[in-house]
Design a protein around this motif. Structure first.
Motif, mmCIF file in Angstrom:
data_model
loop_
_atom_site.group_PDB
_atom_site.id
_atom_site.type_symbol
_atom_site.label_atom_id
_atom_site.label_comp_id
_atom_site.label_asym_id
_atom_site.label_seq_id
_atom_site.Cartn_x
_atom_site.Cartn_y
_atom_site.Cartn_z
ATOM 1 N N ALA A 23 45.234 54.688 39.454
ATOM 2 C CA ALA A 23 46.320 54.797 38.715
ATOM 3 C C ALA A 23 47.516 55.345 39.481
ATOM 4 C CB ALA A 23 46.191 55.749 37.408
ATOM 5 N N SER A 24 47.395 56.510 40.158
ATOM 6 C CA SER A 24 48.564 56.977 40.865
ATOM 7 C C SER A 24 48.832 56.299 42.177
ATOM 8 C CB SER A 24 48.013 58.389 41.265
ATOM 9 O OG SER A 24 47.113 58.491 42.140
ATOM 10 N N ASN A 25 47.722 55.656 42.935
ATOM 11 C CA ASN A 25 47.960 54.535 43.787
ATOM 12 C C ASN A 25 48.680 53.518 43.356
ATOM 13 O OD1 ASN A 25 46.701 56.553 45.504
ATOM 14 N ND2 ASN A 25 44.920 55.510 45.805
ATOM 15 N N LEU A 26 48.375 52.908 42.144
ATOM 16 C CA LEU A 26 49.102 51.592 41.745
ATOM 17 C C LEU A 26 50.331 51.908 41.359
ATOM 18 C CD1 LEU A 26 48.864 48.753 40.709
ATOM 19 C CD2 LEU A 26 47.853 49.372 38.511
ATOM 20 N N PHE A 27 50.695 53.112 40.782
ATOM 21 C CA PHE A 27 51.860 53.372 40.389
ATOM 22 C C PHE A 27 52.888 53.544 41.433
ATOM 23 C CE2 PHE A 27 55.442 56.396 38.997
ATOM 24 C CZ PHE A 27 55.735 55.649 37.713
ATOM 25 N N ARG A 28 52.440 54.257 42.591
ATOM 26 C CA ARG A 28 53.143 54.438 43.857
ATOM 27 C C ARG A 28 53.652 52.980 44.325
ATOM 28 N NH1 ARG A 28 49.679 58.241 45.761
ATOM 29 N NH2 ARG A 28 48.994 56.857 47.297
ATOM 30 N N VAL A 29 52.656 52.022 44.457
ATOM 31 C CA VAL A 29 53.001 50.549 44.926
ATOM 32 C C VAL A 29 53.821 49.955 44.111
ATOM 33 C CG1 VAL A 29 52.024 48.281 45.448
ATOM 34 C CG2 VAL A 29 50.528 50.579 46.160
ATOM 35 N N GLN A 290 55.316 45.668 28.461
ATOM 36 C CA GLN A 290 55.317 45.108 29.588
ATOM 37 C C GLN A 290 54.072 44.339 30.083
ATOM 38 O OE1 GLN A 290 56.075 48.219 32.847
ATOM 39 N NE2 GLN A 290 57.578 46.582 33.330
ATOM 40 N N ASP A 291 54.203 43.458 31.097
ATOM 41 C CA ASP A 291 53.076 42.766 31.439
ATOM 42 C C ASP A 291 53.240 42.481 32.969
ATOM 43 O OD1 ASP A 291 54.493 40.363 31.778
ATOM 44 O OD2 ASP A 291 54.031 39.517 29.895
ATOM 45 N N PHE A 292 51.901 42.504 33.458
ATOM 46 C CA PHE A 292 51.880 42.197 35.012
ATOM 47 C C PHE A 292 50.867 41.303 35.314
ATOM 48 C CE2 PHE A 292 52.389 46.864 33.777
ATOM 49 C CZ PHE A 292 53.231 47.255 34.629
ATOM 50 N N VAL A 293 51.133 40.405 36.485
ATOM 51 C CA VAL A 293 50.168 39.645 37.158
ATOM 52 C C VAL A 293 49.673 40.743 38.304
ATOM 53 C CG1 VAL A 293 49.615 37.638 38.406
ATOM 54 C CG2 VAL A 293 50.875 37.647 36.281
ATOM 55 N N LEU A 294 48.717 41.213 38.699
ATOM 56 C CA LEU A 294 48.429 42.010 39.660
ATOM 57 C C LEU A 294 47.986 41.610 40.997
ATOM 58 C CD1 LEU A 294 46.826 44.784 37.041
ATOM 59 C CD2 LEU A 294 49.110 44.965 38.400
ATOM 60 N N ASN A 295 47.652 40.302 41.231
ATOM 61 C CA ASN A 295 47.345 39.602 42.319
ATOM 62 C C ASN A 295 47.936 40.176 43.510
ATOM 63 O OD1 ASN A 295 46.414 38.185 40.204
ATOM 64 N ND2 ASN A 295 46.487 36.154 41.394
ATOM 65 N N LEU A 298 47.364 44.065 44.107
ATOM 66 C CA LEU A 298 45.938 44.433 44.589
ATOM 67 C C LEU A 298 45.652 44.052 45.973
ATOM 68 C CD1 LEU A 298 44.108 43.500 41.190
ATOM 69 C CD2 LEU A 298 44.490 45.954 41.998
ATOM 70 N N ARG A 299 46.367 42.789 46.308
ATOM 71 C CA ARG A 299 46.074 42.618 47.858
ATOM 72 C C ARG A 299 46.646 43.565 48.601
ATOM 73 N NH1 ARG A 299 47.871 37.067 45.764
ATOM 74 N NH2 ARG A 299 46.340 35.585 45.936
ATOM 75 N N LYS A 300 48.051 43.950 48.004
ATOM 76 C CA LYS A 300 48.861 44.789 49.046
ATOM 77 C C LYS A 300 47.913 46.143 49.243
ATOM 78 C CE LYS A 300 53.460 46.603 49.719
ATOM 79 N NZ LYS A 300 54.603 46.637 49.100
ATOM 80 N N PHE A 324 35.885 32.862 42.525
ATOM 81 C CA PHE A 324 36.846 33.689 43.155
ATOM 82 C C PHE A 324 37.862 34.338 41.893
ATOM 83 C CE2 PHE A 324 39.147 29.733 43.342
ATOM 84 C CZ PHE A 324 40.458 30.048 43.185
ATOM 85 N N ILE A 325 38.469 35.155 42.326
ATOM 86 C CA ILE A 325 39.498 35.721 40.981
ATOM 87 C C ILE A 325 40.909 34.938 41.476
ATOM 88 C CG2 ILE A 325 40.765 37.701 40.310
ATOM 89 C CD1 ILE A 325 38.622 39.604 41.052
ATOM 90 N N SER A 326 41.300 34.299 40.341
ATOM 91 C CA SER A 326 42.363 33.530 40.408
ATOM 92 C C SER A 326 43.685 34.345 39.948
ATOM 93 C CB SER A 326 42.409 32.218 39.687
ATOM 94 O OG SER A 326 42.145 32.292 38.398
ATOM 95 N N LYS A 327 43.533 35.203 38.805
ATOM 96 C CA LYS A 327 44.485 36.081 38.276
ATOM 97 C C LYS A 327 43.746 37.463 37.637
ATOM 98 C CE LYS A 327 48.258 33.104 36.990
ATOM 99 N NZ LYS A 327 49.102 32.376 36.230
ATOM 100 N N VAL A 328 44.584 38.319 37.726
ATOM 101 C CA VAL A 328 44.173 39.616 37.080
ATOM 102 C C VAL A 328 45.647 39.974 36.131
ATOM 103 C CG1 VAL A 328 43.720 42.237 36.950
ATOM 104 C CG2 VAL A 328 42.716 40.488 38.761
ATOM 105 N N ILE A 329 45.553 40.054 34.892
ATOM 106 C CA ILE A 329 46.621 39.858 34.093
ATOM 107 C C ILE A 329 46.479 41.194 33.223
ATOM 108 C CG2 ILE A 329 47.755 38.783 32.094
ATOM 109 C CD1 ILE A 329 46.287 36.076 33.129
ATOM 110 N N HIS A 330 47.648 41.730 32.910
ATOM 111 C CA HIS A 330 47.441 43.191 32.263
ATOM 112 C C HIS A 330 48.835 43.114 31.285
ATOM 113 C CE1 HIS A 330 46.503 47.427 31.160
ATOM 114 N NE2 HIS A 330 47.729 47.626 31.383
#
Length: 430
Positions: A23-29, A290-295, A298-300, A324-330
């Protein structure tokens, strides 16, 4: 998701630590470069959805996911049991608040999924497999999945999967949904709510409905980021909201740069390490969506192979490297008012086939400029939701429009994964 008695509380706490670190790493990115956008997401939802997906990952695909999601701090043999124990501790029917989660697998009717993967999904995540016709009725399948998510989140997360998300190459969608509603242990009086300025910057402000109350609250300081920390517990003190308020209007940038799982733990400890002082609290009444496409995010962070049709290895799902994963949607939602808070989130993984000392006086905590907020389960330390409020608009605070880079408006949805086969053949596989 039906809760069972946890086998080992220590395993649950380690799973919480892994999710909190992610969570903290994702928030920083998401806030690199000093983002002044509103952000809100549920790390618990994202981690759970990707943990289900991880059950089928092998080789370098599994290694990358483990590093990014910090599953490597858990012994592989107990990883999924750890998440099961964490869920059992957090999602309880007898809790003094509403907090529930649900997981489900939606697979194409022609997909041959390994029995072990289906059985373990049910055992550890309570995720049953439902068969849909993605090729013959992609739109109907999409609407069916969205309807399931709406039901699990009290209609707060709508249209998790946008039009076109399901097509003839979609083979598997893994979904997690989470919903929370709780009353404050000490409610704000509606009669004391009044319009006040919220300072977005040194030169820009908005009128917002500001809630007020005076009482004893856990309160701390972190001078390393020049911020005050306030704990607002919900009824029975089993779940709390924490507000991290920088001293300066532009102080959130420093918090963004330094945020870590260890820092979050220190904030909780610092706020609780002494007798609660009397605090005059001023907090905006607000809604975050809020919504996110996290592809790309997550690659970064280092998870590239799972999104690469030529490299992804999810053979633990089907026995072949055909997904394979085409999308991670949140999607995520938060409403804060005088009574308490309501929050929801959902995550979908779509898989396709290729083609300091406190003074003895009354303190003031006035959240009238950008701040960080997180909702924490007090038994395990797991962060259920986290975000930042930067730009109020009247009495509603909305995210930006959706983008591949990960920020947008919407509901609160966690854990939807779609698996698809490699690049398309001349005609869709049956």
């Amino acid at each position: 998701m039906a809760s069972k008695h946890p086998q080992d509380v220590r395993l649950a706490q380690t799973a919480a630590k892994a999710s909190n670190t992610f969570a903290s790493n994702l928030f920083r990115v998401l806030t690199e470069g000093g983002s002044s956008n509103n952000i809100f997401f549920s790390p618990m939802s994202i981690s759970t959805a990707l943990a289900m997906t991880f059950m089928g990952a092998r080789g370098e695909t599994a290694s990358q996911m483990s590093q990014v999601l910090h599953f490597n701090i858990l012994e592989e043999s107990v990883l999924h049991q750890s998440f099961a124990d964490l869920s059992a501790l957090i999602f309880r029917a007898d809790a003094p608040y509403t907090l529930k989660a649900a997981n489900r697998l939606f697979g194409h009717k022609g997909l041959d999924v390994l029995a072990n993967f289906v059985d373990d999904s049910k055992k550890y995540y309570g995720a049953s497999m439902e068969t849909l016709d993605f090729i013959g009725d992609g739109e109907g399948s999409r609407q069916h999945i969205n309807s399931w998510v709406e039901k699990q989140t009290a209609n707060r997360i709508k249209d998790l999967l946008a039009a076109g998300s399901i097509d003839a190459l979609t083979r598997l969608v893994l979904v997690n949904a989470i919903y929370f509603k709780g009353d404050w242990a000490a409610k704000f009086q509606v009669s004391k709510t009044s319009p006040e300025k919220f300072h977005i910057s040194a030169t820009e402000d908005f009128d917002v409905p500001m809630m007020h109350q005076r009482g004893k609250f856990n309160f701390g300081r972190d001078d390393s980021v020049s911020s005050s920390i306030l704990e607002l517990p919900y009824l029975k003190n089993e779940v709390s909201m924490f507000i991290v308020l920088p001293d300066q209007v532009d102080g959130l940038v420093d918090v963004q740069k330094k945020l870590s799982q260890e820092m979050i733990d220190s904030w909780v400890t610092e706020a609780r390490m002494r007798d609660s002082p009397t605090v005059i609290v001023s907090l905006p009444k607000f809604t975050l969506e809020q919504d996110f496409v996290l592809n790309d995010v997550l690659r970064k962070m280092g998870m590239s192979d799972p999104f690469d049709a030529g490299k992804a290895d999810f053979s633990g799902m089907t026995g072949d490297k055909d997904l394979f994963i085409s999308k991670v949607i949140h999607k995520a939602f938060l409403d804060v008012n005088e009574e308490g808070s309501e929050a929801a989130a959902a995550t979908a993984v779509v898989m396709q086939a290729p083609t300091s000392c406190m003074p003895a006086r009354t303190l003031e905590f006035k959240a009238d400029h950008p701040f960080l907020v997180f909702i924490c389960d007090n038994k395990t330390g797991a962060i259920l939701f986290i975000g930042q409020l930067c730009k109020p608009e009247g009495d509603t605070i909305m995210g930006d429009s959706p983008s591949e880079k990960g920020m947008g408006s919407g509901g609160n949805v966690l854990g939807n994964t779609c698996l698809c086969p490699p690049p398309p053949p001349p005609l869709p596989c049956p």
